[in-house]
Design a protein around this motif. Structure first.
Motif, PDB file in Angstrom:
ATOM      1  N   GLU A 123     -14.398   7.768   3.507  1.00 48.21           N
ATOM      2  CA  GLU A 123     -13.336   8.488   4.196  1.00 48.21           C
ATOM      3  C   GLU A 123     -13.359   9.937   3.741  1.00 48.21           C
ATOM      4  OE1 GLU A 123      -9.483   6.688   4.635  1.00 48.21           O
ATOM      5  OE2 GLU A 123     -10.231   4.743   3.902  1.00 48.21           O
ATOM      6  N   ILE A 137     -13.251   8.276   9.170  1.00 45.76           N
ATOM      7  CA  ILE A 137     -13.557   7.023   8.471  1.00 45.76           C
ATOM      8  C   ILE A 137     -14.911   6.528   8.953  1.00 45.76           C
ATOM      9  CG2 ILE A 137     -12.838   4.651   8.020  1.00 45.76           C
ATOM     10  CD1 ILE A 137      -9.992   5.484   8.639  1.00 45.76           C
ATOM     11  N   HIS A 138     -15.803   6.241   8.015  1.00 48.22           N
ATOM     12  CA  HIS A 138     -17.138   5.736   8.311  1.00 48.22           C
ATOM     13  C   HIS A 138     -17.288   4.342   7.716  1.00 48.22           C
ATOM     14  CE1 HIS A 138     -18.488   9.898   9.279  1.00 48.22           C
ATOM     15  NE2 HIS A 138     -17.742  10.236   8.236  1.00 48.22           N
ATOM     16  N   GLN A 139     -17.494   3.337   8.564  1.00 51.83           N
ATOM     17  CA  GLN A 139     -17.856   1.998   8.096  1.00 51.83           C
ATOM     18  C   GLN A 139     -19.382   1.955   8.000  1.00 51.83           C
ATOM     19  OE1 GLN A 139     -15.690  -0.278   7.161  1.00 51.83           O
ATOM     20  NE2 GLN A 139     -13.805   0.659   7.956  1.00 51.83           N
ATOM     21  N   VAL A 141     -17.423   1.854   2.730  1.00 49.75           N
ATOM     22  CA  VAL A 141     -16.607   2.744   3.564  1.00 49.75           C
ATOM     23  C   VAL A 141     -16.589   4.129   2.929  1.00 49.75           C
ATOM     24  CG1 VAL A 141     -14.345   3.131   4.620  1.00 49.75           C
ATOM     25  CG2 VAL A 141     -15.114   0.795   4.161  1.00 49.75           C
ATOM     26  N   THR A 156     -18.023   5.328  13.108  1.00 49.08           N
ATOM     27  CA  THR A 156     -17.264   6.510  12.716  1.00 49.08           C
ATOM     28  C   THR A 156     -16.055   6.706  13.626  1.00 49.08           C
ATOM     29  OG1 THR A 156     -19.247   7.582  11.829  1.00 49.08           O
ATOM     30  CG2 THR A 156     -17.400   9.024  12.424  1.00 49.08           C
ATOM     31  N   HIS A 194     -22.572  -5.083   6.045  1.00 43.14           N
ATOM     32  CA  HIS A 194     -21.580  -4.041   5.780  1.00 43.14           C
ATOM     33  C   HIS A 194     -21.630  -3.729   4.288  1.00 43.14           C
ATOM     34  CE1 HIS A 194     -17.481  -2.422   4.989  1.00 43.14           C
ATOM     35  NE2 HIS A 194     -17.692  -1.841   6.149  1.00 43.14           N
ATOM     36  N   THR A 240     -15.821  -1.738  14.863  1.00 44.43           N
ATOM     37  CA  THR A 240     -16.460  -2.510  13.799  1.00 44.43           C
ATOM     38  C   THR A 240     -17.961  -2.631  13.981  1.00 44.43           C
ATOM     39  OG1 THR A 240     -16.036  -4.558  14.998  1.00 44.43           O
ATOM     40  CG2 THR A 240     -14.374  -3.860  13.403  1.00 44.43           C
TER      41      THR A 240
END
Length: 317
Positions: A151, A137-139, A149, A119, A146, A2
């Protein structure tokens, strides 16, 4: 994972070869560092004056979601090579999604946006110890906020396997952009009706409103080096995504371009079934169910991809 705590360097871009780009100007990834098993932090500086990604009529202008997707795509490729995938590997996009949940930090200001990504890689299928398909998956973060996202699901093949795959779908060798002229379609849409300023960035022509939706031809300019950074034997996935974005905006507008000044793209989701060939016409049909527009691409009687665009603001009022 996270957090993207780590080096976070924005001083220089990475080696263009590690993100499969020919022009240094098309490289946005600036750093990547391991944070765990199959996990990385990544940093990208997003430009202010790019001829493609910053060419929009929207006010206030937000960071282009396709630029965010491209930064995530570059992080996916760079990270795959860090995980021992050879440089001589093609990463073919099977599907992707972009969900932007906090647009305020993405308003373009006086300084380039510094994007960080948390990532995570997952090998979906392997063969002989090598990953064959991967899910990334990229936050996304801007500062401590934030913002969304991304994907991406990819197929990993060697250059030789890529050629064999192309030959399997065709009776003749695939054409290359190196051998094709840059053509301006005489029925190209006016830029302001797809949220653009410069005609070279328009990829649609000959719109028709039918009972099924809005139908267009897909006509990208091969001279647009943001869409065609190097020689391709097909129309890239990001170029089709640009076509879907433009068609969703065109379908949402009132015919003047005024609605688009208040409209943002908050989400994109695409799936690709076949290569989009360069030597056959491509059509796209948009069906609107606000705030989403589903765009289906067809070529030679086959559905080759589908992309859903989610609009925020004036475009779905």
């Amino acid at each position: 994972m996270t957090t993207t705590e780590g080096r976070r360097s924005f001083l220089r871009t990475v080696d263009r070869r590690t993100v499969h780009r020919q022009a240094v100007a098309e490289v946005f990834l600036t750093d990547m560092w391991p944070t765990g098993d199959m996990e990385f932090g990544a940093a990208a500086q997003l430009p202010l004056t790019h001829g493609y990604y910053n060419d929009h009529t929207q006010t206030p202008c937000h960071v282009d979601p396709l630029l965010v997707l491209e930064a995530a795509r570059q992080a996916s490729i760079y990270g795959a090579h860090e995980l021992a995938v050879p440089l001589e590997t093609s990463l073919i996009v099977n599907s992707f999604s972009v969900r932007l949940t906090n647009l305020a930090p993405l308003v373009v200001g006086r300084r380039p946006t510094e994007l960080t990504m948390a990532t995570r890689f997952k090998a979906v299928r392997t063969r002989g110890g090598r990953p064959r398909t991967g899910h990334v998956i990229h936050q996304l973060h801007v500062g401590t906020a934030h913002v969304g996202v991304v994907e991406i699901e990819v197929l990993l093949v060697s250059y030789g396997e890529h050629d064999a795959l192309r030959n399997m779908w065709r009776d003749t060798p695939a054409r290359s952009t190196a051998c094709l002229p840059d053509v301006v379609d005489r029925d190209q849409l006016p830029p302001q009706l797809v949220g653009r300023v410069h005609p070279v960035n328009v990829v649609l022509a000959e719109p028709r409103r039918t009972h099924a939706g809005v139908l267009v031809r897909v006509t990208p300019r091969l001279a647009n080096r943001a869409l065609f950074d190097h020689d391709y034997d097909h129309v890239p996935a990001l170029t089709l995504t640009e076509a879907a974005r433009q068609l969703a905006l065109y379908a949402a507008d009132d015919g003047t371009g005024a609605v688009l000044e208040r409209t943002s793209v908050a989400g994109l989701a695409g799936r690709f079934h076949r290569f989009a060939e360069l030597d056959e016409p491509i059509t796209a049909l948009a069906r609107v169910a606000a705030p989403d527009t589903r765009v289906v691409f067809r070529q030679g009687g086959n559905e080759i991809s589908e992309i859903t665009v989610t609009l925020s603001g004036g475009g779905h009022a």
